[in-house]
Design a protein around this motif. Structure first.
Motif: not given
Length: 98
Positions: A70-79
């Protein structure tokens, strides 16, 4: 009759020239100001990307918002500058990083 038509045109020309012309971008900007979008509470994806890039001093190469239960999650890939790639998750409501 032709002279009166020319006279009318000459008299109306300054009035027509005084009307401001709107280009397409101005019309788009006006339309966007009238649109109201309800944002969910919490942190936006853009805000999360900025926060993570500053924290890790790396460039975000991919970012998405997903549902985790029930949660929103921001997934961020970093370089990083040295070529290291890793993922960071940010809770969209609280802004907590995992």
């Amino acid at each position: 009759m032709r002279t009166s038509w020319h006279l009318a045109l000459v008299l109306l020309l300054p009035l027509i020239a005084a009307v401001p012309s709107a280009n397409a971008q101005e019309l788009i900007d006006r339309r966007q100001r009238r649109e109201y979008r309800i944002e969910p509470s919490g942190m936006s994806l853009d805000q999360a990307v900025e926060m993570v890039q500053r924290r890790y001093r790396a460039k975000a190469v991919r970012a998405e918002t997903v549902r985790n239960g029930d949660k929103r999650v921001h997934r961020i890939r970093l370089l990083s500058a040295d070529g290291k790639v890793w993922n960071v998750s940010v809770d969209a409501e609280s802004g907590a990083m995992n």
